[in-house]
Scaffold this active site. Sequence first.
Site, mmCIF file in Angstrom:
data_model
loop_
_atom_site.group_PDB
_atom_site.id
_atom_site.type_symbol
_atom_site.label_atom_id
_atom_site.label_comp_id
_atom_site.label_asym_id
_atom_site.label_seq_id
_atom_site.Cartn_x
_atom_site.Cartn_y
_atom_site.Cartn_z
ATOM 1 N N GLU A 39 13.746 33.513 -18.993
ATOM 2 C CA GLU A 39 13.898 34.358 -17.796
ATOM 3 C C GLU A 39 12.546 34.894 -17.364
ATOM 4 O O GLU A 39 11.691 35.202 -18.202
ATOM 5 C CB GLU A 39 14.869 35.503 -18.127
ATOM 6 C CG GLU A 39 15.130 36.471 -16.981
ATOM 7 C CD GLU A 39 14.236 37.725 -17.041
ATOM 8 O OE1 GLU A 39 14.309 38.537 -16.099
ATOM 9 O OE2 GLU A 39 13.479 37.874 -18.020
ATOM 10 N N ARG A 98 16.053 36.942 -10.211
ATOM 11 C CA ARG A 98 15.237 36.505 -11.338
ATOM 12 C C ARG A 98 15.307 34.981 -11.480
ATOM 13 O O ARG A 98 16.315 34.351 -11.149
ATOM 14 C CB ARG A 98 15.710 37.148 -12.644
ATOM 15 C CG ARG A 98 15.315 38.613 -12.798
ATOM 16 C CD ARG A 98 13.801 38.753 -12.907
ATOM 17 N NE ARG A 98 13.356 40.099 -13.143
ATOM 18 C CZ ARG A 98 13.050 40.990 -12.197
ATOM 19 N NH1 ARG A 98 13.205 40.656 -10.923
ATOM 20 N NH2 ARG A 98 12.606 42.185 -12.496
#
Length: 352
Positions: free
Chosen positions: A138, A185
């Site tokens: 991430e 994200r």
Amino acid sequence: MYSTSHSTILLNTLLQILKNSVINIKMYTVGGLFSGIGGIELGFEKAGFKILWSNENDENCNKTYKQNFNHKLYSESIIGINFKQVKPVDLLVGGFPCQAFSVAGYRKGFKDERGNLFFQICRAIEELKTKPKALMLENVKNLTGHDKGKTARVIVNSLRELGYSVFWKVFNTSVHTEIPQNRERTFIICFKDEADWEFSNKNTCSRKFNDQLPLPKSKKKKSFRELLENREVEDKFYYKQDAYMYKDLKKEIKSKDTVYQWRRVYVRKNKSNECPTLTANMGTGGHNVPLILDNLGIRKLTPRECLNFQGFPKSFKFPETVGQSQRYKQAGNAVTVDLITKIAKVIKNSMC
């Protein structure tokens, strides 16, 4: 009455069903890197995965992590870990440092030592006794366009050279979960030995994963007020007349039905009635502090409320030894647990 042969057939059938069920409910193991306070691990736990170990170098994050998890935590820099001595896992996950890749930073990318930490993930993959079956990494949304796309190409090529397929997707908390926080994200999901899955006729993990995309949008959305504390908030979270921006806040913040944001020299109203993206500088008087109006005045979200907007359960606690500014930083740097859980379930359904 069943004959002996019929009974045997029935028994074998039941054993086969049981065997298939055991296979289908296999609990995959997870190792976490750059874990922060454990939002990714928590999301995977909720999806039915077992966390074997995690790694985080920040002393204050480790205090919070140990308060809420019992599995092995390597409380040191990833650089010093010998992954040959670490238990192999089915999945390797982590939110690797994003400062070097953010448009809000210095755009140093891989020339910055924080950016180079990505290559420590590659080292971990190579050193573990068996490579993870899958990866989930991430980072900030703007990782995609950093340095005209060169950074992304280096990451993708590095992972493909290790034998992994690479799915590069941007997901938004407010789109894919019930939580009203606008938080986009980048997620990088990979499957081992499937770098060329597109050219294979086999029913690969990557193909199974691809067939479940796009990630479904949430059909419901919570009101931001549902995530506020149902108790009296301490006076220190309210802005008083001695605050340098108080006149501007008083003039602009009129509605109790939305979240505002102080942007250095002006107030921004969130027209979608959502919480703006939580950031790490909320506890330092920074320019991204989410503000609300209640019956007692104008105040900022509490650290606990910030955790609520990241999907952390009420059982998740900050240790008393972690100060307010660190609590804001930890919540702002965290991932949204609900979104991680949703992604983790898709990964789980894709495992071969």
